[in-house]
Design a protein around this motif. Sequence first.
Motif, short mmCIF file in Angstrom:
data_model
loop_
_atom_site.label_atom_id
_atom_site.label_comp_id
_atom_site.label_asym_id
_atom_site.label_seq_id
_atom_site.Cartn_x
_atom_site.Cartn_y
_atom_site.Cartn_z
N PHE A 101 -26.63 -15.74 51.29
CA PHE A 101 -26.30 -14.86 52.54
C PHE A 101 -26.48 -13.63 52.09
CE2 PHE A 101 -24.87 -19.10 53.35
CZ PHE A 101 -24.68 -19.11 54.50
N VAL A 102 -26.64 -12.64 53.06
CA VAL A 102 -26.36 -11.25 53.01
C VAL A 102 -25.26 -10.80 53.98
CG1 VAL A 102 -27.41 -8.70 53.16
CG2 VAL A 102 -29.00 -10.83 52.35
N PHE B 289 -24.03 -9.88 48.57
CA PHE B 289 -24.99 -11.02 48.35
C PHE B 289 -24.04 -12.35 47.93
CE2 PHE B 289 -27.58 -7.31 47.65
CZ PHE B 289 -28.34 -7.27 48.55
N GLU B 290 -24.21 -13.37 48.79
CA GLU B 290 -23.21 -14.54 48.41
C GLU B 290 -24.02 -15.77 48.60
OE1 GLU B 290 -20.47 -14.37 47.13
OE2 GLU B 290 -19.20 -12.94 47.94
N SER B 291 -23.74 -16.67 47.67
CA SER B 291 -24.24 -17.75 47.35
C SER B 291 -23.60 -19.00 48.68
CB SER B 291 -23.95 -18.53 46.09
OG SER B 291 -22.68 -19.21 45.63
N PRO B 292 -24.10 -20.09 48.86
CA PRO B 292 -23.43 -21.04 49.82
C PRO B 292 -21.96 -21.47 49.26
CG PRO B 292 -25.31 -22.01 48.73
CD PRO B 292 -25.38 -20.68 48.37
N HIS B 293 -21.95 -21.42 48.05
CA HIS B 293 -20.56 -22.01 47.34
C HIS B 293 -19.50 -20.85 47.43
CE1 HIS B 293 -23.14 -24.97 45.81
NE2 HIS B 293 -24.02 -24.34 45.24
N ILE C 266 -24.26 -10.92 59.29
CA ILE C 266 -24.84 -11.72 58.20
C ILE C 266 -26.32 -12.25 58.39
CG2 ILE C 266 -24.54 -14.17 57.23
CD1 ILE C 266 -21.68 -13.87 57.32
N ALA C 267 -27.06 -12.18 57.40
CA ALA C 267 -28.43 -12.89 57.43
C ALA C 267 -28.30 -13.85 56.46
CB ALA C 267 -29.40 -11.70 57.09
N ARG C 268 -28.84 -15.15 56.84
CA ARG C 268 -29.00 -16.36 55.92
C ARG C 268 -30.26 -16.49 55.83
NH1 ARG C 268 -29.34 -21.68 56.16
NH2 ARG C 268 -29.73 -21.68 58.41
N GLU C 269 -30.85 -16.86 54.51
CA GLU C 269 -32.30 -17.54 54.30
C GLU C 269 -33.23 -16.49 54.78
OE1 GLU C 269 -33.21 -20.39 52.44
OE2 GLU C 269 -31.22 -19.58 51.75
#
Length: 88
Positions: free
Chosen positions: A62-63, A8-12, A32-35
Motif C-alpha cells: 500500500f501507498v 508505504f505499508e505492508s498488508p500486515h 490509498i493505492a494498492r498493488e
Amino acid sequence: QADRTIFFESPHRIRRHLEIASEIVQKVPIFIAREMTKTYEEFAYASAQELLEHFQKPKGEFVIIYPKLESQQLSLEEIKKNIHELIN
C-alpha cells in the motif's frame, strides 16, 4: 514543509496504520493505492475509518498519501511522528 506525507505499508501493518489515522485525522480524506502497476491495482480516497472498513482482509503493498492539512489540524510531521510511534 512538504504539502503531503507518504507512507508505504505492508498488508500486515495497513489496518493498524488506518486505526491510528482514524483517531488522529478522523474525517480527513486519505488517498490509498494498492498493488500499483499490477493486475489488481486499486485506488481509494476516503476517511481512514472508511478505508479501514473497506480493507478488511488486505493483500498487497500500500501507498498512503495524506493531503496538505489546514492549520487548525495537526501538522504532517506530527501525524507522521504519532503514527510511527504507535506502530513501533
